[in-house]
Design a protein around this motif. Structure first.
Motif, PDB file in Angstrom:
ATOM      1  N   ASP A 166     -44.952 -55.960 -62.387  1.00 47.07           N
ATOM      2  CA  ASP A 166     -43.989 -55.846 -61.290  1.00 47.07           C
ATOM      3  C   ASP A 166     -44.760 -55.608 -59.993  1.00 47.07           C
ATOM      4  N   TYR A 167     -44.638 -56.547 -59.043  1.00 48.08           N
ATOM      5  CA  TYR A 167     -45.396 -56.428 -57.795  1.00 48.08           C
ATOM      6  C   TYR A 167     -45.061 -55.150 -57.034  1.00 48.08           C
ATOM      7  N   ARG A 168     -43.889 -54.560 -57.298  1.00 47.19           N
ATOM      8  CA  ARG A 168     -43.481 -53.354 -56.586  1.00 47.19           C
ATOM      9  C   ARG A 168     -44.336 -52.147 -56.943  1.00 47.19           C
ATOM     10  N   ALA A 169     -45.137 -52.258 -58.005  1.00 48.42           N
ATOM     11  CA  ALA A 169     -46.013 -51.154 -58.408  1.00 48.42           C
ATOM     12  C   ALA A 169     -47.399 -51.239 -57.766  1.00 48.42           C
ATOM     13  N   SER A 229     -44.152 -43.718 -56.781  1.00 44.38           N
ATOM     14  CA  SER A 229     -43.692 -43.329 -55.444  1.00 44.38           C
ATOM     15  C   SER A 229     -44.351 -42.026 -55.000  1.00 44.38           C
ATOM     16  N   TRP A 230     -44.470 -41.072 -55.935  1.00 46.39           N
ATOM     17  CA  TRP A 230     -45.094 -39.785 -55.601  1.00 46.39           C
ATOM     18  C   TRP A 230     -46.562 -39.962 -55.232  1.00 46.39           C
ATOM     19  N   ARG A 277     -38.532 -50.196 -52.887  1.00 49.79           N
ATOM     20  CA  ARG A 277     -39.363 -48.992 -52.909  1.00 49.79           C
ATOM     21  C   ARG A 277     -40.492 -49.176 -53.910  1.00 49.79           C
ATOM     22  N   VAL A 278     -41.409 -48.232 -53.899  1.00 47.68           N
ATOM     23  CA  VAL A 278     -42.557 -48.268 -54.805  1.00 47.68           C
ATOM     24  C   VAL A 278     -42.102 -47.989 -56.234  1.00 47.68           C
ATOM     25  N   HIS A 279     -42.611 -48.771 -57.161  1.00 45.90           N
ATOM     26  CA  HIS A 279     -42.361 -48.544 -58.572  1.00 45.90           C
ATOM     27  C   HIS A 279     -43.634 -48.059 -59.260  1.00 45.90           C
TER      28      HIS A 279
END
Length: 292
Positions: A166-169, A229-230, A277-279
Motif C-alpha cells: 500500500d503506497y500510503r505506508a 502515523s505515529w 493519511r499515513v498507513h
C-alpha cells in the motif's frame, strides 16, 4: 468477573485492554493485528507460551485469550514499569491481571536472557511480536534466540517488513529509516526504533543459531492501525530535529537525518493532498523450530 472472550471476539478482547472510551477504535485495530498473528501462528488452547518484549500487553491479552484456561502466558519485558504512554507498563499490567484472562498471565520484569538462564521451564511456543527493533543492539536478538533454542518447541516472530503493498505506508517506511539514522548515534535510548533489522537479517540470525524456517508470510495490517502515523508524526516533528541536533555532530550525518525528515514530510503531504493519511507498512510473520 466477566466471562473471558473468545479469540474471535475482537471487540471483547479490546474491551479488556486499558483505554479511554474515545480510543476504543485504536485499541481494536491493535488487537485485530495481534489476532492475525496468533491465528497465523496457530496458537492453540492449552499452550504454554513465553512472550518476549510484551510491553503494555496488547499481544499478551490476545495470547491469553487463545490459550484458554488450560494454557498460560509468561510475558517478559525488561523495561521499567513507569515506561510507556498513554498507560505505563505497570498500569497496563495491573489492569490486565485484574481482567477475565488475568489468571492466565504471569508478567515478569526481567532481561529475557537472564530470565531464561534463571529457570528451566519449557514452553510450547515463544513469541516475539514486533519487539526486535526495541533491542539495544542487533546481537541481542541473536542472543535471545540462542537462549530459547532448547527451551521451546517453536519460535514465532513478527516484525515490520520494510516494504508495503500500500503506497500510503511509504511515510512509515521512510520514518523508520530516519529514526534509525538518529538512534545509531545514541548510547542509550527509549525510542521505538533502536536496532532496525530487516526480515532478511532476522531470518539469517535465526538460521545462524540453529533454527529452521517452518512457515513465513507477509501480512497487511488493519486499516485502523496507527503505528505508521505515529512514527511519521514523530519524525516530522520539532522534537526529532532537536534530537538530531543534540545527538548528531557530524555535518554529513546530520544532513542525512534532516533529509530523511524532509522526505517523510513530503510523502505525508502527498497523501494529505489526496485527502488520505499515513498507513502502517506490511508485517513479516514467521515460525521457526530447531533444525534437524
Amino acid at each position: 468477573m466477566s466471562t473471558p472472550p473468545t479469540i474471535h471476539d475482537l471487540d471483547g478482547i479490546a474491551a479488556i485492554y486499558p483505554h479511554e472510551p474515545e480510543h476504543f477504535s485504536i485499541v481494536r485495530a491493535q488487537v485485530q493485528q495481534r489476532a492475525q498473528l496468533v491465528n497465523t501462528w496457530s496458537i492453540k488452547p492449552g499452550e504454554k507460551v513465553l512472550e518476549i518484549g510484551c510491553g503494555q500487553g496488547d499481544c499478551t491479552v490476545v495470547l491469553a485469550t487463545a490459550v484458554g484456561d488450560e494454557g498460560s502466558v509468561t510475558a517478559v519485558d525488561p523495561a521499567s514499569l513507569d515506561y510507556g504512554s498513554p498507560y505505563t507498563l505497570g498500569q497496563a499490567q495491573v489492569h490486565l491481571r485484574a481482567s477475565s484472562v488475568g489468571h492466565r498471565i504471569n508478567f515478569v520484569q526481567a532481561d529475557p536472557i537472564g530470565f531464561l538462564q534463571s529457570s528451566s521451564e519449557h514452553y510450547t511456543t515463544a513469541v516475539l511480536a514486533q519487539c526486535s527493533w526495541y533491542f539495544a543492539a542487533p546481537h541481542v536478538f541473536s542472543d535471545i534466540l540462542a537462549a530459547l533454542l532448547d527451551r521451546v518447541d517453536r519460535i514465532c516472530i513478527s516484525e515490520y517488513a520494510l516494504t508495503s503493498t500500500d503506497y500510503r505506508a511509504m511515510p512509515h517506511i521512510l520514518a523508520t529509516f530516519a529514526q534509525a539514522s538518529l538512534e545509531c548515534r545514541k548510547t542509550t535510548s527509549t525510542a521505538n526504533v533502536r536496532s532496525m533489522l530487516s526480515p532478511e537479517q532476522l531470518r539469517a540470525a535465526a538460521l545462524a543459531v540453529g533454527l529452521a524456517v517452518k512457515a513465513e508470510t507477509v501480512m497487511q495490517p488493519p486499516e485502523g492501525m496507527l503505528d505508521g502515523s505515529w512514527e511519521a508524526g514523530y519524525v516530522a516533528s520539532k522534537s526529532f530535529e532537536e534530537d538530531v541536533n543534540k545527538y548528531v555532530s557530524d555535518e554529513r550525518e546530520k544532513a542525512v537525518c534532516i533529509a530523511a525528515r524532509d522526505s517523510v514530510r513530503a510523502a505525508r503531504d502527498v497523501l494529505k493532498a489526496k485527502g488520505d493519511r499515513v498507513h502502517t507498512m506490511d508485517i513479516w510473520v514467521a515460525t521457526f523450530a530447531k533444525a534437524g
